[in-house]
Design a protein around this motif. Structure first.
Motif, mmCIF file in Angstrom:
data_model
loop_
_atom_site.group_PDB
_atom_site.id
_atom_site.type_symbol
_atom_site.label_atom_id
_atom_site.label_comp_id
_atom_site.label_asym_id
_atom_site.label_seq_id
_atom_site.Cartn_x
_atom_site.Cartn_y
_atom_site.Cartn_z
ATOM 1 N N VAL A 143 0.852 -1.190 0.000
ATOM 2 C CA VAL A 143 0.000 0.000 0.000
ATOM 3 C C VAL A 143 0.884 1.235 0.000
ATOM 4 C CG1 VAL A 143 -1.488 1.399 1.456
ATOM 5 C CG2 VAL A 143 -2.046 -0.990 1.110
ATOM 6 N N ILE A 144 0.599 2.164 -0.908
ATOM 7 C CA ILE A 144 1.279 3.457 -0.911
ATOM 8 C C ILE A 144 0.210 4.524 -0.685
ATOM 9 C CG2 ILE A 144 2.726 5.080 -2.169
ATOM 10 C CD1 ILE A 144 3.746 2.764 -3.848
ATOM 11 N N ALA A 145 0.253 5.166 0.469
ATOM 12 C CA ALA A 145 -0.723 6.197 0.826
ATOM 13 C C ALA A 145 -0.043 7.553 0.757
ATOM 14 C CB ALA A 145 -1.281 5.936 2.218
ATOM 15 N N GLN A 146 -0.385 8.326 -0.263
ATOM 16 C CA GLN A 146 0.223 9.633 -0.494
ATOM 17 C C GLN A 146 -0.714 10.728 0.009
ATOM 18 O OE1 GLN A 146 1.853 7.873 -4.721
ATOM 19 N NE2 GLN A 146 1.612 10.087 -4.600
ATOM 20 N N SER A 147 -0.246 11.479 1.004
ATOM 21 C CA SER A 147 -0.988 12.629 1.540
ATOM 22 C C SER A 147 -2.394 12.252 1.978
ATOM 23 C CB SER A 147 -1.048 13.757 0.493
ATOM 24 O OG SER A 147 0.235 14.217 0.189
ATOM 25 N N GLY A 148 -2.499 11.162 2.694
ATOM 26 C CA GLY A 148 -3.782 10.744 3.230
ATOM 27 C C GLY A 148 -3.663 9.361 3.835
ATOM 28 N N ALA A 149 -4.306 9.159 4.980
ATOM 29 C CA ALA A 149 -4.339 7.858 5.646
ATOM 30 C C ALA A 149 -5.649 7.765 6.412
ATOM 31 C CB ALA A 149 -3.142 7.698 6.591
ATOM 32 N N ALA A 150 -5.962 6.578 6.887
ATOM 33 C CA ALA A 150 -7.217 6.408 7.619
ATOM 34 C C ALA A 150 -7.319 7.374 8.788
ATOM 35 C CB ALA A 150 -7.344 4.960 8.106
#
Length: 504
Positions: free
Chosen positions: A229-236
């Motif tokens: 998973v690559i989360a760019q400028s946002g996460a849960a």
């Protein structure tokens, strides 16, 4: 326009056999990408039935056919001192000028025209505050990433705004996330036809798309499909999702505006009425809804993910601390150095006066601190995790003096689309950084456990020099620092997201 053709019609005049693949969505014919002719692109492949009629405001239903499909086009998608390229960049990022429509549940594939099998796969989910967005954007064209890294790149359309997150009572919630899940299932079942490896699927997204890919790690922990998973400028941890009560209030207001409901009406009758209304009338009703919150900050979209404790949960901090996410999904988390550089644009449009100190808190609460906390929980649970911070400030992507590494400015670098987006050529250093970033994303996709390590990027440890700085002072090589350099103020926020209202 897409159209199906009877199998008796000879297609070889238009397409070579090497461009044809057989999938559950039919025999798909693509064509060479416009600027990377060694890459074949397949645009607008349906993975679900059109969400219209009885399927409006309903979970997605899989699409299957044995017909031939010509995948040649995208489908409809759901400031002072500004630079000369400001309008072009912002309009492209916000999807201005795109054609909107409900029949949008499609995906696009870019794969090199070669005989190599078992290539890594990257599936991208766009941002847009769960309110706007679509794959028909120069930002997300996958031809350059597929070409340089020899991976299969896929972008997915999913429902947003009231159509993706209606909040209607007694119905399934978070339809846009379910669209994404069905698309991932389609990819797992069909990507081998594009020479992709279903065991090496990485999902990545930016902004709301970053939140979405992180949601998947919690909601589908037993069957994540993705290996990375690559989360760019946002996460849960970045978003305070709507409560069921808030979501219901917005649904009731919208359905009332179009003449379908008032408090106490039968939900089934209201739903049937809403399914009969014109698509554009419902969007117009949504635009009239004002969300509660601090009037001095950016307003949040009324229709966004809703807590249902199935796809979206109420307390991601507790879940993170308990390690209740997919342990086999390796993580790559980020923020940019000045996320607020983009958000200053709508703030000005709304006539808001937000101080620099408030913008600093906005950056921390919505981006830096959620990335920090997410990386900590993953690394503590023994999940191979990497974290970076992007600093690039390039002439052809700058919005105004001081916009810096604003929200979304790394996308063109990852996809290699900076010149396509801005209309201006990239400099030598910028091209070098973009190439390095494509290599890093490709390395992670090919080997989520060790690909970045092989490039010299250390796994994340919160007390060591493991935060990777990309394009710091526009350098083509990365530098490593202790994350406390940027994370120290997070302790004063105590996990509160209030300062980042309107970020998502």
């Amino acid at each position: 326009m897409h159209y199906y053709l009877p199998t008796a019609i000879l297609l070889s005049v238009l397409f070579t056999a090497v461009n044809a693949v057989t999938t559950s969505s039919g025999d798909i014919f693509g064509h060479p990408a416009s600027k990377s002719p060694s890459v074949i692109e397949y645009l607008g492949i349906p993975y679900a039935q059109a969400p219209v009629g009885e399927l409006r405001f309903a979970p997605p239903v899989g699409f299957a056919t044995t017909e031939i499909f010509k995948a040649t086009d995208f489908v409809p998608i759901p400031y002072p001192n500004k630079t000369d390229n400001f309008n072009r960049i912002v309009d492209a990022f916000l999807g201005q000028g795109a054609v909107f429509g409900e029949d949008c549940l499609t995906l696009n594939v870019w794969a090199k025209n070669s005989t190599e099998l078992g290539r890594a796969v990257m599936v991208f989910f766009y941002g847009g505050r769960f309110d706007i967005g679509g794959t028909n954007s120069p930002f997300y064209n996958g031809q350059y990433l597929a070409d340089s890294e020899d991976i299969v790149v896929i972008t997915v359309n999913y429902r947003t705004n009231i159509f993706g997150f209606p909040g209607a009572p007694q119905t399934t919630q978070n339809l846009g996330l379910l669209d994404q899940r069905l698309a991932l299932e389609w990819v797992r079942s069909n990507v081998a036809a594009f020479a992709g490896d279903s065991a090496r699927i990485t999902i990545f997204g930016q902004s709301a798309g970053g939140i979405a890919v992180d949601y998947h790690a919690f909601a589908f922990a037993d069957d994540p499909i993705a290996a990375g998973v690559i989360a760019q400028s946002g996460a849960a941890l970045s978003l305070a999702a709507n409560t069921p009560e808030v979501a219901l209030g917005h649904w009731t207001t919208a359905s009332g505006i179009v003449g379908c409901a008032s408090d106490g009406d039968d939900p089934a009758v209201v739903m049937q009425c809403m399914r009969s209304k014109n698509f554009s009338d419902i969007l117009a009703a949504e635009a009239q809804i004002v969300t509660a919150g601090d009037p001095a900050l950016l307003p949040s979209p009324p229709f966004q993910p809703t807590v249902d404790n199935i796809t979206v949960f109420a307390d991601y901090l507790a879940l993170s601390d308990a390690g209740q996410f997919a342990k086999l999904v390796n993580s790559f988390l980020c923020s940019t150095d000045n996320e607020a550089g983009l958000y200053r644009v709508p703030a000005l449009a709304f006539g808001l006066s937000i101080s620099d100190s408030q913008w600093d808190l906005f950056n921390l609460a919505g981006f830096t601190c959620p990335a920090s906390r997410s990386a900590l929980s993953r690394s503590t649970a023994g999940v191979p995790t990497w974290r970076y911070r992007y600093f690039g400030d390039w002439d052809n992507l700058r919005l105004f003096p001081g916009s810096g590494a604003y929200h979304g400015s790394e996308l063109e670098m990852v996809f290699g689309t900076a010149e396509d987006v801005s209309g201006e050529a990239s400099g030598v250093q910028q091209e070098g950084v973009s190439g390095m970033m494509r290599q890093a994303w490709g390395a992670f996709a090919k080997d989520p456990r060790a690909g970045l390590t092989a490039l010299g990027w250390p796994q994340y440890e919160p007390s060591a020099d493991t935060l990777v700085r990309i394009a710091f002072e526009d350098e083509e090589t990365v530098s490593l620092v202790n994350p406390i350099l940027y994370d120290e103020p997070c302790s004063t926020l105590a996990g509160s997201l209030s300062a980042a209202q309107g970020a998502f």
